[in-house]
Design an enzyme around this catalytic site. Structure first.
Site, short mmCIF file in Angstrom:
data_model
loop_
_atom_site.label_atom_id
_atom_site.label_comp_id
_atom_site.label_asym_id
_atom_site.label_seq_id
_atom_site.Cartn_x
_atom_site.Cartn_y
_atom_site.Cartn_z
N CYS A 120 0.74 -1.14 -0.22
CA CYS A 120 0.13 -0.17 0.29
C CYS A 120 0.40 1.06 -0.26
O CYS A 120 0.72 2.22 -0.59
CB CYS A 120 -1.16 0.50 1.37
SG CYS A 120 -1.93 -1.64 1.13
N HIS A 261 -3.90 6.58 2.25
CA HIS A 261 -4.13 5.76 2.50
C HIS A 261 -5.50 5.10 2.50
O HIS A 261 -6.22 5.61 3.84
CB HIS A 261 -3.03 4.48 2.31
CG HIS A 261 -3.34 2.96 2.34
ND1 HIS A 261 -3.69 3.17 1.03
CD2 HIS A 261 -3.31 2.07 2.78
CE1 HIS A 261 -3.59 1.42 0.84
NE2 HIS A 261 -4.27 1.02 2.51
N ASN A 291 -10.05 -0.01 -0.57
CA ASN A 291 -8.68 -0.14 -0.73
C ASN A 291 -8.15 -0.63 -1.54
O ASN A 291 -8.33 -1.48 -2.04
CB ASN A 291 -8.14 -0.94 0.55
CG ASN A 291 -6.65 -0.98 0.97
OD1 ASN A 291 -5.97 -0.85 0.15
ND2 ASN A 291 -6.12 -1.54 2.13
#
Length: 334
Positions: A120, A261, A291
């Site tokens: 990520c 994020h 996500n």
């Protein structure tokens, strides 16, 4: 490692993103696992996520985002000096997904291209690499793409992970700063291998190659110790955000936007509280996208810029944490 405060040498010249057309809602999950829309929203903030079509691969999403970023920068693919694709879901183990992106978008046949694996935090790592190449005059025009096909590595029988992730790609064309003070001011990237098993995929590599047993035991899917990742994310994202501010002689009041994020709304809320940056300065699209790992920040950034939310002269912080554990932040003066 961290770079000292300085005038920007590199700058984001153009942005683009791509989301697959299929949408998987929380109500769809109610039919798949023991969960509910209310349960998912309360714990994550997610209501829907995009899922790639069976015929799509990571390079397809990445190439489309890359094309849009190049068009936004008004640049020809032949002008690229480097392509960096940040992903944990490559088309295949060999060659790098960046090779397919190079070919599909029409970049020069000798344009260097490689994949970068930082989960990520991949896009921030990619920006740091691009900045370094431009700073050392090894490149003038770099395409950084964050792309994930997380639907291919998620166990849809596991409600703790399956509801979190979606597919997508975001891209940025990075080139020399114009000298007006705008651009990438600093990057700060970190890793802690002691936390490797908190978020990982057990099988499919040289340690545990694919076999009938690994498939039966569902070892090719993401496994996560959610509470450990949550605690670590809040702590490290807050510290990285503060570092981006303090190392550049700024204060919280100087930060106009944070592009975090998009992992979990509760994590974002906690980072806001710990960093002292008001929640209304965090750009959030997790409700619609979920996500998307390394694609998360560039997708959100492109949305915010195209909508006019982020304006010229504003200070913007990116922050992300992913499997590894990797994390980092970046400060951009738009």
């Amino acid at each position: 490692m961290a770079s000292k405060a300085r005038l920007p040498v590199s700058k984001i010249l153009g942005m683009g993103h791509y989301l697959p057309s299929r949408i998987l809602t929380n109500f769809d999950f109610e039919k798949m696992v023991d969960t509910s829309d209310q349960w998912i929203v309360e714990r994550t903030g997610i209501r829907e996520r995009h899922i790639a079509a069976p015929e799509e691969a990571a390079s397809d999403l990445a190439a489309e985002a890359g094309r849009r970023a190049l068009a936004d920068a008004d640049l020809d693919p032949k002008e690229l000096d480097l392509i960096v694709v940040c992903t944990v879901t490559p088309d295949q183990p060999l060659p790098a997904t960046a090779m397919f992106v190079q070919r599909v978008i029409g970049a020069r046949s000798d344009c260097p291209a490689f994949d970068l694996v930082a989960a990520c935090a991949g896009f921030i790592y990619g920006l740091s690499v691009a900045d370094s190449f431009i700073r050392t005059e090894q490149a003038r025009c770099v395409l950084v793409v964050g792309v994930e096909m997380l639907s291919r590595i998620i166990d849809y029988e596991d409600r703790s992970t399956s509801v979190l992730f979606g597919d997508g790609a975001g891209a940025a064309v990075v080139g020399p700063a114009s000298g007006d003070g705008s651009g990438l001011v600093s990057t700060h990237i970190y890793a802690d291998g002691a936390m490797a098993e908190a978020l990982y995929i057990p099988a499919g590599g040289s340690r545990l190659p694919a076999s009938e047993q690994t498939v039966e035991e569902r070892l090719h899917y993401v496994r996560m110790t959610g509470q450990d990742v949550f605690k670590f994310a809040v702590k490290r994202l807050s510290s990285a955000t503060k570092t981006a501010i303090s190392s550049n002689g700024l204060s919280v009041r100087d930060i106009d936007w944070v592009i975090p994020h998009q992992a979990n709304l509760r994590i974002i809320d906690a980072v806001s509280q710990r960093s002292g940056i008001p929640r209304d300065r965090f750009y959030i699209n997790i409700e619609r996208v979920g996500n998307t790992s390394s694609a998360s920040i560039p997708i959100a950034l492109d949305e915010a810029v195209k909508a006019g939310t982020i304006e010229e002269g504003q200070n913007v912080i990116f922050c992300a944490l992913g499997g590894g554990i990797t994390w980092g932040s970046a400060l951009v003066r738009w």
